[in-house]
Design a protein around this motif. Structure first.
Motif, PDB file in Angstrom:
ATOM      1  N   ASN A 197     -13.129   6.082  12.434  1.00  0.00           N
ATOM      2  CA  ASN A 197     -13.375   4.867  11.653  1.00  0.00           C
ATOM      3  C   ASN A 197     -12.287   3.848  11.910  1.00  0.00           C
ATOM      4  OD1 ASN A 197     -15.614   6.073  10.526  1.00  0.00           O
ATOM      5  ND2 ASN A 197     -14.530   6.747   8.702  1.00  0.00           N
ATOM      6  N   LYS A 218     -23.493  -0.735   5.461  1.00  0.00           N
ATOM      7  CA  LYS A 218     -23.321  -1.475   6.713  1.00  0.00           C
ATOM      8  C   LYS A 218     -22.368  -0.734   7.643  1.00  0.00           C
ATOM      9  CE  LYS A 218     -21.848  -5.373   5.186  1.00  0.00           C
ATOM     10  NZ  LYS A 218     -21.446  -6.781   5.041  1.00  0.00           N
ATOM     11  N   LYS A 219     -22.738  -0.721   8.946  1.00  0.00           N
ATOM     12  CA  LYS A 219     -21.861  -0.137   9.954  1.00  0.00           C
ATOM     13  C   LYS A 219     -22.041  -0.872  11.277  1.00  0.00           C
ATOM     14  CE  LYS A 219     -24.879   3.590  11.538  1.00  0.00           C
ATOM     15  NZ  LYS A 219     -24.964   5.025  11.798  1.00  0.00           N
ATOM     16  N   ARG A 220     -20.974  -0.842  12.072  1.00  0.00           N
ATOM     17  CA  ARG A 220     -21.010  -1.514  13.373  1.00  0.00           C
ATOM     18  C   ARG A 220     -20.165  -0.698  14.352  1.00  0.00           C
ATOM     19  NH1 ARG A 220     -19.720  -7.911  14.507  1.00  0.00           N
ATOM     20  NH2 ARG A 220     -20.564  -7.943  16.614  1.00  0.00           N
ATOM     21  N   LYS A 270     -15.496  -4.168   6.688  1.00  0.00           N
ATOM     22  CA  LYS A 270     -14.727  -4.143   7.945  1.00  0.00           C
ATOM     23  C   LYS A 270     -15.583  -4.511   9.158  1.00  0.00           C
ATOM     24  CE  LYS A 270     -10.976  -2.661   5.955  1.00  0.00           C
ATOM     25  NZ  LYS A 270      -9.931  -3.595   5.610  1.00  0.00           N
ATOM     26  N   THR A 271     -16.918  -4.517   9.015  1.00  0.00           N
ATOM     27  CA  THR A 271     -17.782  -4.876  10.150  1.00  0.00           C
ATOM     28  C   THR A 271     -17.531  -6.307  10.610  1.00  0.00           C
ATOM     29  OG1 THR A 271     -19.588  -5.551   8.693  1.00  0.00           O
ATOM     30  CG2 THR A 271     -19.609  -3.272   9.483  1.00  0.00           C
ATOM     31  N   SER A 272     -17.147  -7.184   9.698  1.00  0.00           N
ATOM     32  CA  SER A 272     -16.921  -8.594  10.052  1.00  0.00           C
ATOM     33  C   SER A 272     -15.670  -8.775  10.911  1.00  0.00           C
ATOM     34  CB  SER A 272     -16.830  -9.453   8.793  1.00  0.00           C
ATOM     35  OG  SER A 272     -15.713  -9.063   8.018  1.00  0.00           O
ATOM     36  N   GLU A 287     -16.302   3.317  14.733  1.00  0.00           N
ATOM     37  CA  GLU A 287     -17.261   2.743  13.790  1.00  0.00           C
ATOM     38  C   GLU A 287     -16.516   1.973  12.693  1.00  0.00           C
ATOM     39  OE1 GLU A 287     -21.243   4.762  12.802  1.00  0.00           O
ATOM     40  OE2 GLU A 287     -19.858   5.327  11.197  1.00  0.00           O
ATOM     41  N   PHE A 288     -16.928   0.723  12.485  1.00  0.00           N
ATOM     42  CA  PHE A 288     -16.425  -0.087  11.382  1.00  0.00           C
ATOM     43  C   PHE A 288     -17.511  -0.114  10.313  1.00  0.00           C
ATOM     44  CE2 PHE A 288     -13.644  -1.278  14.731  1.00  0.00           C
ATOM     45  CZ  PHE A 288     -12.495  -1.792  14.150  1.00  0.00           C
ATOM     46  N   THR A 289     -17.123   0.019   9.045  1.00  0.00           N
ATOM     47  CA  THR A 289     -18.113   0.092   7.971  1.00  0.00           C
ATOM     48  C   THR A 289     -17.845  -0.958   6.892  1.00  0.00           C
ATOM     49  OG1 THR A 289     -16.822   1.775   6.824  1.00  0.00           O
ATOM     50  CG2 THR A 289     -18.554   2.559   8.306  1.00  0.00           C
ATOM     51  N   THR A 316     -24.276  -5.404  13.604  1.00  0.00           N
ATOM     52  CA  THR A 316     -24.159  -4.702  12.326  1.00  0.00           C
ATOM     53  C   THR A 316     -25.514  -4.135  11.932  1.00  0.00           C
ATOM     54  OG1 THR A 316     -22.380  -6.167  11.645  1.00  0.00           O
ATOM     55  CG2 THR A 316     -23.496  -4.945   9.913  1.00  0.00           C
TER      56      THR A 316
END
Length: 122
Positions: free
Chosen positions: A79, A22-24, A46-48, A41-43, A13
């Motif tokens: 996304n 935050k992004k992953r 949602k990164t968790s 990309e998860f932001t 992350t």
């Protein structure tokens, strides 16, 4: 929309900007004749969702396509909003029905005459 495949990249992350956005990133390789590497990309919260996944896992990801224009240039983002483990024993081609097996030819049995000679000239 969904994308399915094997995780080949799973970044940590990142926090971006002064507001700590935050992004992953996860990259999934599809299982088809010409495999594609799809970056998703998860932001924010949602990164968790990616914490329980590893490189090599087969997954199905719920995605949204986003597009934007900035100074005359156009960009597209993929996304992710949901991720689940997928069955690695079934490839994308196995999950799709075989076109030849599904289609039937209506003339397959038209000329089957059970040994009876017909009088047609052809």
């Amino acid at each position: 929309m969904e994308v399915q495949g094997k995780i080949i990249v799973l970044n940590e992350t990142e926090s971006v900007g002064t507001k700590e956005f935050k992004k992953r990133l996860v990259v999934v390789q599809t299982d088809e004749q010409y495999p594609q590497s799809i970056p998703v990309e998860f932001t924010q919260d949602k990164t968790s969702l990616l914490n329980n996944f590893n490189i090599g896992d087969f997954v199905k990801i719920g995605i949204n396509l986003r597009g934007a224009e900035w100074k005359g240039r156009y960009f597209a983002n993929i996304n992710g909003w949901k991720i689940d483990k997928a069955d690695s024993s079934l490839t994308a081609q196995q999950q799709m029905p075989d076109r030849e097996a599904v289609q039937t030819n209506p003339f397959d049995n038209a000329f089957a005459n059970d040994g009876v000679k017909d009088d047609l000239p052809f």
